[in-house]
Every structure is written in structure tokens, then in C-alpha cells.
Design a protein around this motif. Sequence first.
Motif, PDB file in Angstrom:
ATOM      1  N   LEU A  67       0.835  -1.200   0.000  1.00 13.76           N
ATOM      2  CA  LEU A  67       0.000   0.000   0.000  1.00 13.76           C
ATOM      3  C   LEU A  67       0.870   1.249   0.000  1.00 13.76           C
ATOM      4  O   LEU A  67       2.039   1.202   0.398  1.00 13.76           O
ATOM      5  N   PRO A  68       0.309   2.387  -0.423  1.00 17.87           N
ATOM      6  CA  PRO A  68       1.086   3.632  -0.410  1.00 17.87           C
ATOM      7  C   PRO A  68       1.484   4.011   1.007  1.00 17.87           C
ATOM      8  O   PRO A  68       0.759   3.724   1.966  1.00 17.87           O
ATOM      9  N   ARG A  69       2.627   4.662   1.144  1.00 18.08           N
ATOM     10  CA  ARG A  69       3.138   5.013   2.473  1.00 18.08           C
ATOM     11  C   ARG A  69       2.273   6.056   3.155  1.00 18.08           C
ATOM     12  O   ARG A  69       2.050   5.995   4.354  1.00 18.08           O
ATOM     13  N   SER A  70       1.795   7.024   2.393  1.00 20.68           N
ATOM     14  CA  SER A  70       1.059   8.136   2.989  1.00 20.68           C
ATOM     15  C   SER A  70      -0.357   7.716   3.362  1.00 20.68           C
ATOM     16  O   SER A  70      -1.108   7.207   2.531  1.00 20.68           O
ATOM     17  N   VAL A  71      -0.720   7.931   4.619  1.00 18.44           N
ATOM     18  CA  VAL A  71      -2.090   7.639   5.057  1.00 18.44           C
ATOM     19  C   VAL A  71      -3.075   8.495   4.282  1.00 18.44           C
ATOM     20  O   VAL A  71      -4.170   8.068   3.917  1.00 18.44           O
ATOM     21  N   GLU A  72      -2.700   9.731   3.991  1.00 17.21           N
ATOM     22  CA  GLU A  72      -3.585  10.630   3.264  1.00 17.21           C
ATOM     23  C   GLU A  72      -3.879  10.090   1.867  1.00 17.21           C
ATOM     24  O   GLU A  72      -4.987  10.225   1.355  1.00 17.21           O
ATOM     25  N   ASP A  96      -5.747 -15.422  -1.255  1.00 21.74           N
ATOM     26  CA  ASP A  96      -5.900 -14.408  -0.227  1.00 21.74           C
ATOM     27  C   ASP A  96      -4.976 -13.241  -0.557  1.00 21.74           C
ATOM     28  O   ASP A  96      -4.054 -13.381  -1.366  1.00 21.74           O
ATOM     29  N   VAL A  97      -5.230 -12.096   0.079  1.00 23.34           N
ATOM     30  CA  VAL A  97      -4.395 -10.911  -0.137  1.00 23.34           C
ATOM     31  C   VAL A  97      -3.823 -10.463   1.196  1.00 23.34           C
ATOM     32  O   VAL A  97      -4.558 -10.244   2.162  1.00 23.34           O
ATOM     33  N   LEU A  98      -2.515 -10.356   1.259  1.00 23.03           N
ATOM     34  CA  LEU A  98      -1.820  -9.860   2.446  1.00 23.03           C
ATOM     35  C   LEU A  98      -1.367  -8.433   2.155  1.00 23.03           C
ATOM     36  O   LEU A  98      -0.562  -8.203   1.258  1.00 23.03           O
ATOM     37  N   MET A  99      -1.915  -7.485   2.913  1.00 23.59           N
ATOM     38  CA  MET A  99      -1.599  -6.078   2.675  1.00 23.59           C
ATOM     39  C   MET A  99      -0.485  -5.611   3.598  1.00 23.59           C
ATOM     40  O   MET A  99      -0.440  -5.971   4.773  1.00 23.59           O
ATOM     41  N   SER A 100       0.407  -4.803   3.055  1.00 21.61           N
ATOM     42  CA  SER A 100       1.535  -4.278   3.814  1.00 21.61           C
ATOM     43  C   SER A 100       1.593  -2.769   3.651  1.00 21.61           C
ATOM     44  O   SER A 100       1.430  -2.246   2.551  1.00 21.61           O
ATOM     45  N   SER A 101       1.803  -2.081   4.766  1.00 21.18           N
ATOM     46  CA  SER A 101       1.980  -0.627   4.705  1.00 21.18           C
ATOM     47  C   SER A 101       3.099  -0.236   5.661  1.00 21.18           C
ATOM     48  O   SER A 101       3.420  -0.967   6.596  1.00 21.18           O
ATOM     49  N   ALA A 102       3.695   0.906   5.419  1.00 20.20           N
ATOM     50  CA  ALA A 102       4.805   1.363   6.248  1.00 20.20           C
ATOM     51  C   ALA A 102       4.798   2.888   6.275  1.00 20.20           C
ATOM     52  O   ALA A 102       4.178   3.543   5.429  1.00 20.20           O
ATOM     53  N   ASN A 103       5.497   3.451   7.247  1.00 17.90           N
ATOM     54  CA  ASN A 103       5.539   4.906   7.395  1.00 17.90           C
ATOM     55  C   ASN A 103       6.744   5.546   6.725  1.00 17.90           C
ATOM     56  O   ASN A 103       6.817   6.767   6.619  1.00 17.90           O
ATOM     57  N   SER A 104       7.699   4.707   6.293  1.00 14.03           N
ATOM     58  CA  SER A 104       8.909   5.255   5.685  1.00 14.03           C
ATOM     59  C   SER A 104       9.425   4.292   4.635  1.00 14.03           C
ATOM     60  O   SER A 104       9.032   3.120   4.597  1.00 14.03           O
ATOM     61  N   ARG A 105      10.325   4.766   3.805  1.00 12.56           N
ATOM     62  CA  ARG A 105      10.915   3.915   2.777  1.00 12.56           C
ATOM     63  C   ARG A 105      11.696   2.742   3.382  1.00 12.56           C
ATOM     64  O   ARG A 105      11.527   1.605   2.931  1.00 12.56           O
TER      65      ARG A 105
END
Length: 339
Positions: A67-72, A96-105
Motif C-alpha cells: 500500500l502507499p506510504r502516505s495515510v492521506e 488471499d491478499v496480504l496487505m503491507s503498509s509502512a511509514n517510511s521507505r
Amino acid sequence: MSVTIKDVARAAGVSPSTVSRVLSHHPKISPATVRKVREAMEALGYHPNIMAKSLVSKSTQTIGLVLPRSVEEFVNPFFSEVLRGMLACAQTAGYDVLMSSANSRPEELESVNRMILGRRVDGIILMAPRKADPLVDLLLEHDFPFVLLGRSLERDDLLCVNNNNVQAAFDATRHLIAQGHVHIGFVSGPPDMVVSEDRLEGYKRALAEAGLPFRQEWVMTAEMLQAGFHATSLMMSQPERPTAFVVIDDVIAFGFIRQLYEAGLRVPDDVSVVSFNNIMLSELSNPPISTVDIGIYHLGYTTVQLLIRKLAGETITQPQIVLPHRLIVRGSSARQPDA
């Protein structure tokens, strides 16, 4: 005592190997047989042991989604609609789909690295690829299956599903020019995103074709939720300002139009606006927004479909799938009164 494949096979009147093929979505099993096996599984309350199955087949039947890093960015309805298409395709294919998100590169790279090295997923989808994207380099380094929702600026041999964003922005700008506007600005998104570059290029090409000058001071870069305020402030501070704008995203357009009204400018009487994505709210806003429909749901569905074809070992002769777009003219764009 737990229900086994043999119990399901006996109830369905087929062999255990046929039940296994149904669970693996084998293409040569007839719909009638699939239906019989599924009905037997439901009647007996059978649930396949995914962990055991993955150990045998070396497949997790899971797709990773970065997922994109920016919550916005993620709260943008574009992402919920594209995700809806992805999940629909994955469910149909038994994934199934495993979603990944992070706050930084660095966190993002570490998350993807864990997916790859831990074999948590069979393949990965990257959303909103960026210029010189290190995630692409990481996946190529590990020779791990992946598909881009968007495209790479550096390579044209990667599997991707995209729109012709250059042409889409060209069409949006040409619509404003046809309405008599000669002073047209552009509100962009993050400059490192490929889609920002492509839509800016389409805007420039339409101006050039019409013999209109490109003015850098009329190009404004803005993040999602702050876009309206920044873009309007820039525009109002200039002695000569545009009478129309191409805005890179419907959500940015909402904030932009709101700020225009607060500055005493009316849409489309004073400023015309055309944006992209055709999210549901674009038709319900006041005024309804002229926008380029890029087929968000189908983007998501086709991206997962392409990755599953790759995972099935299919030879893919067309690595780049380009979905059509269409301009929808609504109330936010009108003819320039002086034209």
C-alpha cells in the motif's frame, strides 16, 4: 474427528485426487464436478489445511499488496475501489491478499523483504510506483514475481497494468482549450510518482499542440488533503492567473474547489476544473466535477489477474496492459466567457 479429503471424495462420488485438483483450481476440472465437491465440502464442514497444502505445493495461495506510504493517499476513495477489484479477482481464483503498509521507505523495504525471504506470498503487487523505485530493484534482485499498478519510467519490460496517463491528461487539457481557455494551470501530486510525471507531460503536449505557452509558475505540486489550500494560495498571489485547471486527482479537486469558493471565485463561472479518476463523489459534488474515468475497479481486477497468470507459469507476450479511459464532462468545466 476432523473431516478429510477422502471423506469429501466419498460424499461427492469422486476420487481424492479430484478433490485436490478442485482445491488447486485445476483448469481441466468441469464446473459440474467442482460444484459437487464444493457442496460436499460445505455439507461436511470441511476446511482445507492451508499450511499443509503450502508445504506440499510450495505455494501460499496468497498475494502481497504494498500500500502507499502516505495515510492521506490511502484514504483516497481511489484505493478502496481498486482494492475492491483486486479482492474480487483474488477470491475468484482462490487467493488471499496480504496487505503491507509502512511509514517510511526503510520500513517499506523491510516489509517487502520479509514477504520475499519468509515466502509469505507467491507474488507481489506494487501500487503507485515511483521514479527509480527501490522496491522494484529489490524484487528484481530476488527474481520474485510482481506486477505494477502503474508503470516504471526506467524499464518497459516489467509486468504492469496502467492507463495511458499522458493521453488522458492531453484529452482533459484539450477539453478546456476547446472551451476557449488559453490560461490553463496544472495541479500535480507528489513529483516522484510516475503518474504525476505522465499527466504533466500530457498537459504540456496539449498546450504545445494548441500553440499555448507552458508556464512553470502555473504548475502547482500538492499533497492530497492540503492541495486546495496550497494551490489556491499560489494562484491568488499571481498577477495573471489561469481561468482553468487540470487537477491530477478528484480528491485534490474537492479541496481546490472549496478553497476557490472561500477566495470568492466560483466554479465554473470564474475557474473551470477537470480532474481524474471519476470516484463516486465527483458526480455528487457541487458542482459535479468533470473528470477522466480510468476504470479504477478494472485496474485492480486486471492487475491481480495478470499476476495470477504469471504465477501459473503462463508465457505473457504483452507485459504492459493499458486500459481505456474516457472524459466525462460535468458542471465544473464551462466555456470561457471571453472566448
